[in-house]
Design an enzyme around this catalytic site. Sequence first.
Site, PDB file in Angstrom:
ATOM      1  N   HIS B 153       0.870  -1.161  -0.083  1.00 18.47           N
ATOM      2  CA  HIS B 153       0.116   0.151  -0.132  1.00 18.47           C
ATOM      3  C   HIS B 153       0.714   1.078   0.096  1.00 18.47           C
ATOM      4  O   HIS B 153       2.156   1.133   0.261  1.00 18.47           O
ATOM      5  CB  HIS B 153      -0.692   0.039   1.438  1.00 18.47           C
ATOM      6  CG  HIS B 153      -0.118   0.124   2.330  1.00 18.47           C
ATOM      7  ND1 HIS B 153       0.347  -0.802   3.281  1.00 18.47           N
ATOM      8  CD2 HIS B 153       0.242   1.167   3.345  1.00 18.47           C
ATOM      9  CE1 HIS B 153       1.015  -0.368   4.367  1.00 18.47           C
ATOM     10  NE2 HIS B 153       0.998   0.808   4.198  1.00 18.47           N
ATOM     11  N   HIS B 199      -5.372  -1.763   4.996  1.00 16.66           N
ATOM     12  CA  HIS B 199      -5.221  -0.681   3.998  1.00 16.66           C
ATOM     13  C   HIS B 199      -4.860  -1.244   2.728  1.00 16.66           C
ATOM     14  O   HIS B 199      -3.738  -2.050   2.657  1.00 16.66           O
ATOM     15  CB  HIS B 199      -4.490   0.518   4.659  1.00 16.66           C
ATOM     16  CG  HIS B 199      -3.364   0.497   5.312  1.00 16.66           C
ATOM     17  ND1 HIS B 199      -2.921  -0.858   5.160  1.00 16.66           N
ATOM     18  CD2 HIS B 199      -2.583   1.127   6.062  1.00 16.66           C
ATOM     19  CE1 HIS B 199      -1.602  -0.987   6.010  1.00 16.66           C
ATOM     20  NE2 HIS B 199      -1.568   0.277   6.468  1.00 16.66           N
ATOM     21  N   HIS B 214       4.804   7.427   2.238  1.00 21.26           N
ATOM     22  CA  HIS B 214       5.691   6.165   2.299  1.00 21.26           C
ATOM     23  C   HIS B 214       5.045   5.319   1.191  1.00 21.26           C
ATOM     24  O   HIS B 214       3.922   5.244   1.035  1.00 21.26           O
ATOM     25  CB  HIS B 214       5.772   5.492   3.486  1.00 21.26           C
ATOM     26  CG  HIS B 214       4.612   4.988   4.047  1.00 21.26           C
ATOM     27  ND1 HIS B 214       4.038   5.759   5.267  1.00 21.26           N
ATOM     28  CD2 HIS B 214       4.182   3.615   3.908  1.00 21.26           C
ATOM     29  CE1 HIS B 214       2.902   4.684   5.505  1.00 21.26           C
ATOM     30  NE2 HIS B 214       3.118   3.568   4.946  1.00 21.26           N
ATOM     31  N   HIS B 246       2.137   0.166  15.148  1.00 19.70           N
ATOM     32  CA  HIS B 246       1.093   1.209  15.119  1.00 19.70           C
ATOM     33  C   HIS B 246      -0.127   1.037  16.038  1.00 19.70           C
ATOM     34  O   HIS B 246      -0.333  -0.234  16.183  1.00 19.70           O
ATOM     35  CB  HIS B 246       0.812   1.139  13.793  1.00 19.70           C
ATOM     36  CG  HIS B 246       1.541   1.662  12.754  1.00 19.70           C
ATOM     37  ND1 HIS B 246       2.391   3.245  12.847  1.00 19.70           N
ATOM     38  CD2 HIS B 246       2.193   1.309  11.701  1.00 19.70           C
ATOM     39  CE1 HIS B 246       3.231   3.251  11.960  1.00 19.70           C
ATOM     40  NE2 HIS B 246       2.813   2.289  11.224  1.00 19.70           N
ATOM     41  N   TYR B 255      10.203   2.259   9.469  1.00 18.53           N
ATOM     42  CA  TYR B 255      10.291   3.308   8.519  1.00 18.53           C
ATOM     43  C   TYR B 255      11.747   3.770   8.254  1.00 18.53           C
ATOM     44  O   TYR B 255      12.447   3.682   9.128  1.00 18.53           O
ATOM     45  CB  TYR B 255       9.452   4.347   8.895  1.00 18.53           C
ATOM     46  CG  TYR B 255       7.876   4.189   8.709  1.00 18.53           C
ATOM     47  CD1 TYR B 255       7.175   4.395   7.497  1.00 18.53           C
ATOM     48  CD2 TYR B 255       7.537   3.564  10.000  1.00 18.53           C
ATOM     49  CE1 TYR B 255       5.909   3.910   7.674  1.00 18.53           C
ATOM     50  CE2 TYR B 255       5.776   3.322   9.887  1.00 18.53           C
ATOM     51  CZ  TYR B 255       5.384   3.573   8.787  1.00 18.53           C
ATOM     52  OH  TYR B 255       3.882   3.331   8.756  1.00 18.53           O
ATOM     53  N   GLU B 265       8.211   1.667   4.027  1.00 20.78           N
ATOM     54  CA  GLU B 265       8.045   0.986   5.092  1.00 20.78           C
ATOM     55  C   GLU B 265       8.137  -0.480   4.889  1.00 20.78           C
ATOM     56  O   GLU B 265       7.738  -1.040   3.828  1.00 20.78           O
ATOM     57  CB  GLU B 265       6.454   1.373   5.569  1.00 20.78           C
ATOM     58  CG  GLU B 265       6.172   0.335   6.509  1.00 20.78           C
ATOM     59  CD  GLU B 265       4.568   0.379   7.193  1.00 20.78           C
ATOM     60  OE1 GLU B 265       3.840   0.525   6.043  1.00 20.78           O
ATOM     61  OE2 GLU B 265       4.182   0.381   8.209  1.00 20.78           O
TER      62      GLU B 265
END
Lengths: 138, 307
Positions: B153, B199, B214, B246, B255, B265
């Site tokens: 993503h 996501h 990112h 997260h 990251y 990432e």
Amino acid sequence: MREKLTPATGAGQYFQIMVVNRGEKYRCRPGQSLLASMELANSSCINIGCRGGGCGVCKVRILSGEYSCKRMSKTHIAEDQAEAGFALACRVMPLSDLTVESDHCSERPHRNTQFYSDSPATTVGNNPSNNKSQRKFK
Amino acid sequence: MKKGVMRPGHIQLRVLDMEEALKHYRDLLGLIEMDRDQQGRVYLKGWTEVDKFSVVLREADAPGMDFVGFKCLSEDVVDSLRAELIEFGCEVEDIPAGELLDCGRRVRFNSPSGHYFELFASKQQTGKWGIGEVNPEAWPQGLTGMKAVRFDHCLLYGPNIAGTADIFCKVLGFDLAEQVIEPDGNIIARFLTTSSKAHDVAFIEHPEQGKLHHASFWLETWEDVLRAADLISMNDVSLDIGPTRHGLTHGKTIYFFDPCGNRSEVFCGGDYHYPDHPPVTWQAEQLGKAIFYHDRQLNERFLTVLT
């Protein structure tokens, strides 16, 4: 007999970096970037971003001294700015003592870099790549 | 996949120096170099990806993202969504087959956040790299670096992400999987999915148009994320933050930056989403914990360093 410790080639030689707006100075070895040497000196007188010439956070103005520069994002350092001494500290290689001014990242311009394509494209409606203003969405 | 959009299919990134960039994307991330075109663009992919490529690098004078493309079930889906995008008010550009090597025609459209997106349905399928389709081995030998499994993503920053999310949800059939809401009800982060992933594309509100936060690549385990962190240190790569977890998506992550400042990432784990699930909500007052679940403190660089 213990072997005599000899300094590595170039050790002992360094450039003095003066960051006038912060009233700080630190040392930079030849071959190190302006930003990397600041990090090694445990200083924070230049803001750290991506460390790759892309984000513009470490933007400085070099007031005096000689330096070379690796490629930097045109979004943050346009040609006229480079001529005026602006640079991204992560891409600056000092070649002499330098006097610099940090904290120029707030001057970042808002500019879109448009994609481009060598191949012809059939366009319906306004071509986004030729039209800088955004069309209003419903 | 309510409207026939399957997954993120490719992302084109601008880099300042191609050979330096390849040391990052090919040698460190472990993507497979698949092809190069006459423009000098380089095509790569994660080893599990069946289509020929998912990452395209283009040398340019400013880093960032050119576009991200989503693969659809069929050309008919692309046709019907193209019409719906125009009806919705998007500017649509038809990119002919072959403009990206071995990729069919693409429909490119703009968005209020200033990003360009594409829909396509046809791309050469070279199969997973290094293993066969029948009785496949667990993984191929000869992978390098972090051995990135797939392009997963991207997170994009721009103004009016509500408008961009409308295109994805109302026209393309994505769901809002996770969000961050301010006390006044303003939604400042929207994580959208067209699958069961947390996501497939994510947006954060920001005044500058068209920014990339990112591009993300999936790893299998937390051990793989720690190994990625070791490689970042061994190779003196610019670290942003991590390894950590997260709050948003609960993914385990690290990251770091490519040699011209685009953030990468690698992550593993995290939430899943089905179309009947309500969005997961984080309150903006808890933004520190939402972004870094362990530190629970906002990090200025993570929020503001963009290309």
